[in-house]
Design a protein around this motif. Structure first.
Motif, PDB file in Angstrom:
ATOM      1  N   THR A   1     -10.057   6.169 -10.580  1.00  0.00           N
ATOM      2  CA  THR A   1      -9.339   5.435  -9.327  1.00  0.00           C
ATOM      3  C   THR A   1      -8.558   4.237  -9.917  1.00  0.00           C
ATOM      4  O   THR A   1      -9.077   3.529 -10.575  1.00  0.00           O
ATOM      5  N   CYS A   2      -7.217   4.357  -9.335  1.00  0.00           N
ATOM      6  CA  CYS A   2      -6.490   3.399  -9.548  1.00  0.00           C
ATOM      7  C   CYS A   2      -6.900   1.848  -9.584  1.00  0.00           C
ATOM      8  O   CYS A   2      -7.816   1.508  -8.620  1.00  0.00           O
ATOM      9  N   GLY A   3      -6.863   0.790 -10.101  1.00  0.00           N
ATOM     10  CA  GLY A   3      -7.403  -0.516 -10.310  1.00  0.00           C
ATOM     11  C   GLY A   3      -6.392  -1.278  -9.547  1.00  0.00           C
ATOM     12  O   GLY A   3      -6.704  -2.730  -9.512  1.00  0.00           O
ATOM     13  N   TYR A   4      -5.391  -0.763  -8.837  1.00  0.00           N
ATOM     14  CA  TYR A   4      -4.507  -2.059  -8.209  1.00  0.00           C
ATOM     15  C   TYR A   4      -4.708  -2.153  -6.748  1.00  0.00           C
ATOM     16  O   TYR A   4      -5.703  -3.043  -6.462  1.00  0.00           O
ATOM     17  N   CYS A   5      -4.152  -1.338  -5.870  1.00  0.00           N
ATOM     18  CA  CYS A   5      -4.368  -1.653  -4.300  1.00  0.00           C
ATOM     19  C   CYS A   5      -5.488  -0.989  -3.666  1.00  0.00           C
ATOM     20  O   CYS A   5      -6.003  -0.259  -4.352  1.00  0.00           O
ATOM     21  N   GLY A   6      -5.732  -1.217  -2.664  1.00  0.00           N
ATOM     22  CA  GLY A   6      -7.059  -0.751  -1.806  1.00  0.00           C
ATOM     23  C   GLY A   6      -6.832   0.816  -1.610  1.00  0.00           C
ATOM     24  O   GLY A   6      -7.732   1.129  -0.742  1.00  0.00           O
ATOM     25  N   VAL A   7      -5.485   1.418  -1.749  1.00  0.00           N
ATOM     26  CA  VAL A   7      -5.404   2.765  -1.322  1.00  0.00           C
ATOM     27  C   VAL A   7      -6.458   3.658  -2.003  1.00  0.00           C
ATOM     28  O   VAL A   7      -7.130   4.654  -1.724  1.00  0.00           O
ATOM     29  N   GLY A   8      -6.689   3.454  -3.480  1.00  0.00           N
ATOM     30  CA  GLY A   8      -7.581   3.912  -4.173  1.00  0.00           C
ATOM     31  C   GLY A   8      -7.184   5.422  -4.589  1.00  0.00           C
ATOM     32  O   GLY A   8      -7.897   6.502  -4.604  1.00  0.00           O
ATOM     33  N   CYS A   9      -5.936   5.383  -5.096  1.00  0.00           N
ATOM     34  CA  CYS A   9      -5.593   6.768  -5.733  1.00  0.00           C
ATOM     35  C   CYS A   9      -6.107   7.167  -6.616  1.00  0.00           C
ATOM     36  O   CYS A   9      -6.657   6.675  -7.689  1.00  0.00           O
ATOM     37  N   GLN A  10      -6.098   8.878  -6.641  1.00  0.00           N
ATOM     38  CA  GLN A  10      -6.805   9.121  -7.975  1.00  0.00           C
ATOM     39  C   GLN A  10      -5.696   9.607  -8.973  1.00  0.00           C
ATOM     40  O   GLN A  10      -4.705  10.306  -8.455  1.00  0.00           O
TER      41      GLN A  10
ATOM     42  N   TRP B   1       0.855  12.070  -5.527  1.00  0.00           N
ATOM     43  CA  TRP B   1       1.830  11.088  -5.429  1.00  0.00           C
ATOM     44  C   TRP B   1       1.285   9.767  -5.607  1.00  0.00           C
ATOM     45  O   TRP B   1      -0.015   9.702  -5.624  1.00  0.00           O
ATOM     46  N   LEU B   2       2.079   8.787  -6.296  1.00  0.00           N
ATOM     47  CA  LEU B   2       1.539   7.610  -6.857  1.00  0.00           C
ATOM     48  C   LEU B   2       2.616   6.509  -6.727  1.00  0.00           C
ATOM     49  O   LEU B   2       3.727   6.869  -6.320  1.00  0.00           O
ATOM     50  N   CYS B   3       2.505   5.053  -6.649  1.00  0.00           N
ATOM     51  CA  CYS B   3       3.575   4.256  -6.668  1.00  0.00           C
ATOM     52  C   CYS B   3       3.634   3.648  -8.202  1.00  0.00           C
ATOM     53  O   CYS B   3       2.928   3.986  -9.247  1.00  0.00           O
ATOM     54  N   VAL B   4       4.806   2.911  -8.356  1.00  0.00           N
ATOM     55  CA  VAL B   4       4.868   2.371  -9.586  1.00  0.00           C
ATOM     56  C   VAL B   4       3.859   2.036 -10.357  1.00  0.00           C
ATOM     57  O   VAL B   4       3.545   1.915 -11.499  1.00  0.00           O
ATOM     58  N   LYS B   5       3.019   0.995  -9.779  1.00  0.00           N
ATOM     59  CA  LYS B   5       1.911   0.306 -10.201  1.00  0.00           C
ATOM     60  C   LYS B   5       0.924   1.292 -10.814  1.00  0.00           C
ATOM     61  O   LYS B   5       0.342   1.187 -11.782  1.00  0.00           O
ATOM     62  N   GLY B   6       0.561   2.410  -9.985  1.00  0.00           N
ATOM     63  CA  GLY B   6      -0.500   3.417 -10.626  1.00  0.00           C
ATOM     64  C   GLY B   6       0.067   3.971 -11.527  1.00  0.00           C
ATOM     65  O   GLY B   6      -0.715   4.412 -12.550  1.00  0.00           O
ATOM     66  N   ARG B   7       1.165   4.599 -11.432  1.00  0.00           N
ATOM     67  CA  ARG B   7       1.922   5.616 -12.269  1.00  0.00           C
ATOM     68  C   ARG B   7       2.163   4.894 -13.765  1.00  0.00           C
ATOM     69  O   ARG B   7       2.043   5.545 -14.726  1.00  0.00           O
TER      70      ARG B   7
ATOM     71  N   HIS C   1       0.708  -1.209   0.115  1.00  0.00           N
ATOM     72  CA  HIS C   1       0.024  -0.066  -0.059  1.00  0.00           C
ATOM     73  C   HIS C   1       0.767   1.161   0.191  1.00  0.00           C
ATOM     74  O   HIS C   1       0.799   1.944   1.015  1.00  0.00           O
ATOM     75  N   PRO C   2       1.475   1.391  -1.190  1.00  0.00           N
ATOM     76  CA  PRO C   2       2.618   2.444  -1.222  1.00  0.00           C
ATOM     77  C   PRO C   2       2.200   3.932  -0.661  1.00  0.00           C
ATOM     78  O   PRO C   2       3.104   4.370  -0.025  1.00  0.00           O
ATOM     79  N   ILE C   3       1.132   4.087  -0.756  1.00  0.00           N
ATOM     80  CA  ILE C   3       0.677   5.580  -0.592  1.00  0.00           C
ATOM     81  C   ILE C   3       0.621   5.571   1.034  1.00  0.00           C
ATOM     82  O   ILE C   3       0.941   6.755   1.704  1.00  0.00           O
ATOM     83  N   ILE C   4      -0.016   4.764   1.468  1.00  0.00           N
ATOM     84  CA  ILE C   4       0.177   4.491   3.156  1.00  0.00           C
ATOM     85  C   ILE C   4       1.407   4.580   3.753  1.00  0.00           C
ATOM     86  O   ILE C   4       1.594   5.364   4.619  1.00  0.00           O
TER      87      ILE C   4
HETATM   88  S1  SF4 Z   1      -0.965   4.112  -7.176  1.00  0.00           S
HETATM   89 FE1  SF4 Z   1      -0.173   2.488  -5.916  1.00  0.00          FE
HETATM   90  S2  SF4 Z   1      -0.543   3.151  -4.022  1.00  0.00           S
HETATM   91 FE2  SF4 Z   1      -2.040   4.042  -5.131  1.00  0.00          FE
HETATM   92  S3  SF4 Z   1      -3.798   2.605  -5.403  1.00  0.00           S
HETATM   93 FE3  SF4 Z   1      -2.713   2.382  -7.207  1.00  0.00          FE
HETATM   94  S4  SF4 Z   1      -1.410   0.578  -6.566  1.00  0.00           S
HETATM   95 FE4  SF4 Z   1      -2.284   1.682  -4.598  1.00  0.00          FE
END
Ligand code: SF4
Ligand code: SF4
Ligand code: FES
Lengths: 527, 348
Positions: free
Chosen positions: B222-231, B256-262, A25-28
């Motif tokens: 909304t990001c389709g990967y993890c449960g954070v739900g990044c916009q 901010w995002l992580c590699v999967k979202g961006r 959960h990288p943003i967390i």
């Molecule tokens: S960008 Fe990364 S941290 Fe954000 S919801 Fe997507 S997978 Fe999760």
């Protein structure tokens, strides 16, 4: 989560147990780093030296599967040193006595021995957490994916009740939901015992409400969990399965058995975007759409309902999942004439009190957090402010129970599985992103360098990991991150399916498998 | 900190909390002050000095981003002296920036060039810098040293937000630039490919690899990967997702995002996507029409329901699907088939 993501930097003590947020959960992870930059104290309990241990004040590298011993040990310190929040306990909780009885059996020395950490660190962690102004607990699968997962969660809730770290901004107990919409799928009733909005199917009043809305007679028997469905398929009672967007052959424990269960079905439909390992077994495969190809909503781990918007068309003849489902429903003779996801939302919100106040208009810019009972309600940032859903918070006396399959002479290693930063679950999506695939191309087995030397292999050598259920080959990755005697593998790689190895022993309540601990053998593969 | 301080900015009076910066106070009055090295979420280093303002009674111009308000302060953000100083700052920066901006050449945005336009700088006093080749730092990130203006935002984002700290000012003399350790590309470092350095770079010196050109549309989702739900905004061109960009205006992840979202969007257009229904014929799954496939699903489910009862059918719904779709799945199970056998992979 009982709190919101935005509240994390406001916590002054953060206790992260069985979670690896910087990867899963990288943003967390970013918010936790921010809290520490703001001066917060971080405590990490994890068998591995995960990234956050670098900035943690205390790292408790507990033996996998001993979480509850640690938790009860911490509670023992809090009670015996008079650090409990008496006022909170008096006004908001019940059941302390029985709980205190169990906890009294867990002086930190006893917990320390079982967990293989120092008693002083357990005391330190307990004191830091108890003395916090705003203390927040974060956990994920490292807590739940055990036969004692439910007890672990209750144990953490006990800690929060003991200290009053709940029901306040930046204070609470926060499970981090793994997949993008696992929260929402549960909220809208994709669970065997509840209608949308967590309304129990066994309650007659609820059934009447949905019977009226859907104009059919409904079954009052709670359905089967996935685990039970696979068992029923093996026994021949379950004859058909309709699997949507999941790959149980990759993601469920003891995959060999899942494969067998699916092959015994009379009919298997898989609706997905790629020909997954599960889809390969199907009788009919329906080509579906990914998040970029459809409208709708996802609900994140902080209960925030947010819009998903269509940006591109699905490829070829693939269709949006909601359109496919409407077709199936109609062909089975039930009228469903929704022309947009918004119409579906309006129906489900009307039937779910916790979501009733949320509509597409209100979440056009920013999502809303449930409970949101009416359209004037601003949504709920943190739960349990005045009272708990059941009224008083209840202490539950939970006892430590050992993992179902501890290492022994024949299978001397302790195997744990998990996620990495670069891949996502079965890897069906991330492994088809070339830059990610290049960065993290293949499966690996994390192993302590001293252990690797002991078995006479060099870093990068192929190892064969065998459990009572299967055998998988992957490259050795020497790292001090893992404890001696333990190995760790990700489950993203179809050619090295870690879930061929994992144990199908289940928590009695959630029916979640013990993905985090099983006994294994490790051999060097001769080239 | 919470005591109110009253000051004058360009003749307008405003009361703000103590500790507020002049930049923040000016924004409350909708007064625009140009910035290059400031970012609301990073610690200020006041490096570029483009945001300078004039404060009565102070001998020198002060950077608005790093100067706190004081009671009775009188600030001018657009006096001749400040404008001249900013022009000078821009001309100095342009002297190390190629005339044909590599970012603009690709259809990207360069804040330095934009400000140069705003300030009417056509022929900078000290000329332009020379061009450099793009360096591919890893699969997702390219760097053009000539476009770097040494604002240190990337290094601060990497250090303060991501906690990684792989970027810094490296090199010597005129060759100094923000980059990973000399002799390395990001690929060879602990870089986590989050792209958060790319987001804050004001000139596009750090940029996402990928085809040049502007998006036809940006679609907030909304990001389709993890449960954070990044916009984030899916950047679409000619019916394909060509990039992901973020805006700071959401409460979940901001920019901010992580590699999967961006960077994890390539799978969307992957050639292995399923494009037609498949039906099993013997050992093989063969393409079929929708009509045939849906017909088979409906008739087989109906048959099994009739023969074995509704509870002989089970549904595995998906946390990858939307709420609306999950609702339909459980409605299909409960109202149409007549079973509560619906569950999903709720592994937390
Ligand atoms: S960008 Fe990364 S941290 Fe954000 S919801 Fe997507 S997978 Fe999760
Ligand atoms: S991509 Fe992320 S980790 Fe890598 S250099 Fe940029 S900010 Fe640092
Ligand atoms: S923006 Fe203030 S000094 Fe750069």
């Amino acid at each position: 989560m009982t709190n919101s993501i935005g509240e994390i930097p406001g916590a002054d003590v953060l206790f992260v147990i069985g979670a690896n947020p910087t990867e899963a959960h990288p943003i967390i992870g970013i918010k936790i780093k921010q809290a520490v930059r703001n001066g917060a104290t971080l405590i990490v309990a994890d068998p591995r030296k995960i990234w956050l241990t670098k900035i943690a004040k205390i790292h408790l590298p507990i033996r996998p599967g001993t979480d509850l011993a640690l938790i009860n040990g911490m509670a023992n310190v809090i009670l015996s040193e008079g650090l409990a929040n008496e006022e909170f306990i008096k006004s908001r909780t019940e059941g302390l006595e029985e709980y205190a009885g169990v906890v009294a059996q867990w002086p930190p020395e006893r917990a320390a021995e079982l967990c293989d950490v120092s008693a002083e660190d357990i005391r330190g962690a307990a004191r830091e957490y108890a003395r916090a102004n705003r203390g927040a607990i974060f956990y994920t699968l490292g807590i739940t994916e055990h036969t004692c997962g439910t007890d672990n969660v209750l144990g953490l809730a006990n800690l929060a009740l003991l200290t009053g770290h709940v029901g306040k901004e930046s204070s609470g107990v926060n499970p981090l939901r793994g997949q993008n919409n696992v929260q929402g799928a549960c909220d809208v009733g994709a669970l065997p015992d509840v209608f949308p909005g967590y309304q129990k199917v066994a309650v007659e009043e609820n059934r009447r409400k949905f019977e009226e809305a859907w104009k059919v007679k409904l079954s009052d028997a709670p359905g089967m969990t996935l685990t039970d469905m696979f068992e029923a398929a093996l026994e021949g009672h379950l004859r058909a399965m309709y699997v949507i967007g999941e790959d149980p052959v990759m993601s469920e424990a003891h995959a060999g058995l899942i494969r067998e269960a699916l092959s015994r079905l009379g009919f298997l439909v898989v609706q997905d975007i790629f020909l997954s390992e599960t889809a390969k077994l199907a009788d009919v495969v329906l080509p579906a759409s990914c998040f970029a190809e459809k409208d709708g909503t996802f609900t994140n781990t902080e209960r925030r309902v947010q819009r998903v918007r269509k940006a591109v068309e699905p490829p070829g003849e693939a269709r949006e999942d909601w359109r496919i489902l409407i077709e199936v429903i109609n062909r089975l003779g039930y009228p469903a004439d929704y022309s947009s996801p918004e119409q579906i939302w309006d129906e489900l919100a009307r039937l779910s009190p916790i979501l009733a106040g949320i509509n597409y208009g209100r979440i056009e810019q920013v999502g809303l957090q449930w409970p949101c009972p009416n359209t004037d309600h601003p949504g709920t940032r943190f739960l349990h402010a005045e009272r708990f859903s059941r009224g008083l918070g209840k202490f539950t006396a939970v006892e430590y129970s050992p993992p179902a399959e501890p290492p022994d002479a024949e299978y001397p290693w302790l195997l744990t599985t998990g996620r990495t930063l670069y891949h996502y679950n079965a890897g069906t999506m991330t492994r088809r992103v070339s830059g990610i695939a290049a960065k993290s191309p293949d499966c690996f087995v994390e192993i302590n360098p001293a252990d690797l030397e002991k078995i006479g292999a060099a870093d990068g050598r192929m190892l064969r990991v065998t459990t009572r259920r299967g055998s998988v080959e992957a490259r050795a990755l020497a790292t001090r991150k893992v404890r001696r005697g333990g190995i760790w593998m990700p489950f993203h790689f179809a050619e090295a399916p870690a879930n061929d190895l994992t144990l199908d022993a289940y928590d009695s309540v959630t029916r979640t498998a013990e993905y985090k601990v099983c006994a294994a053998r490790v051999e060097v593969v001769e080239p | 900190m919470s005591n109110t301080v009253t000051l004058l900015i360009n003749g307008e009076q405003i009361g703000v909390a103590g500790g507020t910066t002049i930049l923040q106070a000016a924004r409350l009055l909708d007064i625009d002050i140009p910035t290059l090295c400031h970012d609301d979420e990073l610690e200020d280093r006041a490096q570029c000095r483009l945001c300078v303002v004039e404060i009565d009674g102070r001998p020198r111009l002060e950077p608005a981003c790093a100067t706190q308000v004081a009671e009775g302060m009188t600030v001018s953000t657009d006096s001749e002296t400040t404008l001249a100083a900013r022009r000078m700052t821009l001309e100095l920066l342009l002297s190390e920036h190629p005339q044909s901006c590599p970012t603009r050449a690709r259809g990207g945005e360069c804040n330095l060039c934009d400000y140069a336009d705003d300030y009417g700088i056509r022929a900078p006093a000290f000329g332009y810098g020379s061009e450099t080749e793009d360096i591919r730092e890893n699969s997702f990130i390219s760097r053009n040293a000539a476009a770097c203006i040494l604002c240190s935002k990337c290094a601060r984002a990497c250090e303060q937000v991501q906690g990684v700290g792989e970027l810094g000012f490296m090199g010597r003399g005129i060759g100094v630039t923000a980059r990973p350790a000399v002799g390395k590309t990001l690929e060879q470092t602990e870089c986590e490919m989050c792209g958060n350095c790319v987001v804050v770079c004001p000139t596009g010196a750090l940029r996402a690899t990928g085809p040049p050109g502007r998006a036809d549309a940006k679609v907030r989702t909304t990001c389709g990967y993890c449960g954070v739900g990044c916009q984030f905004d899916l950047n679409v061109r000619a019916g394909r997702v060509v990039g992901v960009t973020t805006e700071p205006d959401n409460p979940v992840n901001g920019k901010w995002l992580c590699v999967k979202g961006r960077f994890g969007y390539e799978f969307i257009h992957h050639p292995e996507r399923l494009t037609a229904p498949l039906i099993r014929r013997g050992d093989r799954l063969e393409p079929a029409s929708w009509d045939e496939a849906l017909g088979a699903v409906a008739s087989r489910l109906a048959e099994i329901k009739a023969a074995n009862g509704p509870d002989a059918i089970g549904f595995m719904s998906s946390s990858r699907c939307t709420n609306e779709e999950n609702y339909l799945v459980q409605k299909l199970a409960r109202a149409v088939i007549g079973t509560n056998n619906v569950d999903q992979c709720a592994r937390t």
